[in-house]
Enzyme design. Sequence first.
Site, PDB file in Angstrom:
ATOM      1  N   LYS A 190     104.280  26.296 -13.518  1.00  0.00           N
ATOM      2  CA  LYS A 190     105.324  25.549 -12.773  1.00  0.00           C
ATOM      3  C   LYS A 190     104.753  24.254 -12.185  1.00  0.00           C
ATOM      4  O   LYS A 190     105.375  23.202 -12.262  1.00  0.00           O
ATOM      5  CB  LYS A 190     105.904  26.411 -11.637  1.00  0.00           C
ATOM      6  CG  LYS A 190     106.533  27.720 -12.109  1.00  0.00           C
ATOM      7  CD  LYS A 190     107.103  28.507 -10.951  1.00  0.00           C
ATOM      8  CE  LYS A 190     106.100  28.993  -9.933  1.00  0.00           C
ATOM      9  NZ  LYS A 190     105.079  29.949 -10.436  1.00  0.00           N
ATOM     10  N   ARG A 236     113.193  31.988  -4.829  1.00  0.00           N
ATOM     11  CA  ARG A 236     112.452  33.148  -5.329  1.00  0.00           C
ATOM     12  C   ARG A 236     113.170  34.455  -5.038  1.00  0.00           C
ATOM     13  O   ARG A 236     112.680  35.520  -5.428  1.00  0.00           O
ATOM     14  CB  ARG A 236     111.098  33.200  -4.631  1.00  0.00           C
ATOM     15  CG  ARG A 236     109.937  32.728  -5.447  1.00  0.00           C
ATOM     16  CD  ARG A 236     108.783  32.551  -4.488  1.00  0.00           C
ATOM     17  NE  ARG A 236     107.538  32.824  -5.077  1.00  0.00           N
ATOM     18  CZ  ARG A 236     106.650  31.857  -5.384  1.00  0.00           C
ATOM     19  NH1 ARG A 236     106.929  30.605  -5.189  1.00  0.00           N
ATOM     20  NH2 ARG A 236     105.506  32.186  -5.889  1.00  0.00           N
ATOM     21  N   ARG A 267      91.674  29.563 -12.615  1.00  0.00           N
ATOM     22  CA  ARG A 267      92.227  28.315 -12.047  1.00  0.00           C
ATOM     23  C   ARG A 267      91.297  27.694 -11.004  1.00  0.00           C
ATOM     24  O   ARG A 267      90.738  28.376 -10.149  1.00  0.00           O
ATOM     25  CB  ARG A 267      93.587  28.574 -11.409  1.00  0.00           C
ATOM     26  CG  ARG A 267      94.117  27.325 -10.692  1.00  0.00           C
ATOM     27  CD  ARG A 267      95.552  27.402 -10.339  1.00  0.00           C
ATOM     28  NE  ARG A 267      95.874  28.557  -9.525  1.00  0.00           N
ATOM     29  CZ  ARG A 267      97.104  28.914  -9.213  1.00  0.00           C
ATOM     30  NH1 ARG A 267      98.116  28.224  -9.672  1.00  0.00           N
ATOM     31  NH2 ARG A 267      97.324  29.972  -8.465  1.00  0.00           N
ATOM     32  N   ARG A 272      91.912  29.132  -5.236  1.00  0.00           N
ATOM     33  CA  ARG A 272      92.891  29.499  -4.208  1.00  0.00           C
ATOM     34  C   ARG A 272      92.582  30.891  -3.681  1.00  0.00           C
ATOM     35  O   ARG A 272      92.199  31.764  -4.444  1.00  0.00           O
ATOM     36  CB  ARG A 272      94.306  29.456  -4.800  1.00  0.00           C
ATOM     37  CG  ARG A 272      95.010  28.157  -4.492  1.00  0.00           C
ATOM     38  CD  ARG A 272      96.311  27.985  -5.198  1.00  0.00           C
ATOM     39  NE  ARG A 272      97.259  29.087  -5.137  1.00  0.00           N
ATOM     40  CZ  ARG A 272      98.460  29.047  -5.684  1.00  0.00           C
ATOM     41  NH1 ARG A 272      98.864  27.941  -6.308  1.00  0.00           N
ATOM     42  NH2 ARG A 272      99.274  30.077  -5.609  1.00  0.00           N
ATOM     43  N   ARG A 330     100.956  39.627  -6.724  1.00  0.00           N
ATOM     44  CA  ARG A 330     101.907  38.513  -6.893  1.00  0.00           C
ATOM     45  C   ARG A 330     102.761  38.729  -8.144  1.00  0.00           C
ATOM     46  O   ARG A 330     103.957  38.439  -8.145  1.00  0.00           O
ATOM     47  CB  ARG A 330     101.140  37.186  -6.997  1.00  0.00           C
ATOM     48  CG  ARG A 330     100.612  36.725  -5.647  1.00  0.00           C
ATOM     49  CD  ARG A 330      99.483  35.734  -5.792  1.00  0.00           C
ATOM     50  NE  ARG A 330      99.863  34.532  -6.487  1.00  0.00           N
ATOM     51  CZ  ARG A 330      99.000  33.727  -7.115  1.00  0.00           C
ATOM     52  NH1 ARG A 330      97.720  34.010  -7.141  1.00  0.00           N
ATOM     53  NH2 ARG A 330      99.431  32.650  -7.705  1.00  0.00           N
TER      54      ARG A 330
END
Length: 223
Positions: free
Chosen positions: A13, A88, A124, A157, A168
């Site tokens: 996203k 969401r 990431r 993160r 998640r």
Amino acid sequence: MRVVLFGGPGSGKGTQGDLVSERYGLPRISTGDLLREAVKTGTPLGRRAEVFIKAGELVSDEIVEEMIRERIEAEDCREGYILDGFPRTIPQAEALARMDATRPEIVIGIEVRSEILVGRLSGRLVCSACQTATNTSVRTPANDVVCNLCGGRLERRTDDAPEVIRQRIKVYQEQTEPLKAYYLRKCVYREVDGEGTIDETFRRITLILDAVLGRGEERRIQR
Ligand code: AP5
Ligand code: MG
């Protein structure tokens, strides 16, 4: 126009949102980025949100709705905006429909299987200065410290820890995926395969948006 980028954690996203923002000249609004900024600066809202983010749970609807309400009133959102990570939940979608009722919208679902999401999030790296994401899979150990774009320091993160990633994804499946049916009923939902390269996914998204925003027509006339 309001473009909603919809998809699981790590579906792309943010990556696609930046590309879409640049191509169509609309601001990208990420509730995740806004919340992380509030946590970093230690605002009361950030302190309330931090515990949920760290656990991979959703922050309360009221908090994110208020953030979005304020943000979309800004001058740069007059022509439209791209939402990344909002709504969401169904109450968030209903709140959005109420707060900007007449704006046409399109929701683009970026489809990626869970096992691929886990791999992407595990690798990431995010720039601490410009927030751009990259991945260890496309970098070498020698250059995984500094952002290619701005020279900022690359970080992981806190919610990209293995057990938080799993949570998640579970939260996405249980609380966010039901929104697909909501937007399908409104006839504004389109889905793209998000498992190809970043460029391939972007091409799929632009095919949809060019048609909706009339850009394909514009380019044919210019040729
Ligand atoms: P948020 O920051 O929105 O996190 P998320 O939805 O879990 O999504 P991510 O940002 O992790 O992934 P992404 O889809 O942006 O993927 P990216 O482009 O980075 O939210 C964080 C938290 O804030 C939530 O858990 C919640 O607590 C809270 N929150 C936020 N919004 C909320 C709301 N509305 N309501 C309640 N709580 C809320 O890409 C991922 C990686 O993959 C990168 O390394 C990238 O380089 C790589 N990549 C991207 N595309 C490709 C590709 N095509 N091929 C290979 N690699 C790729
Ligand atoms: Mg993101």
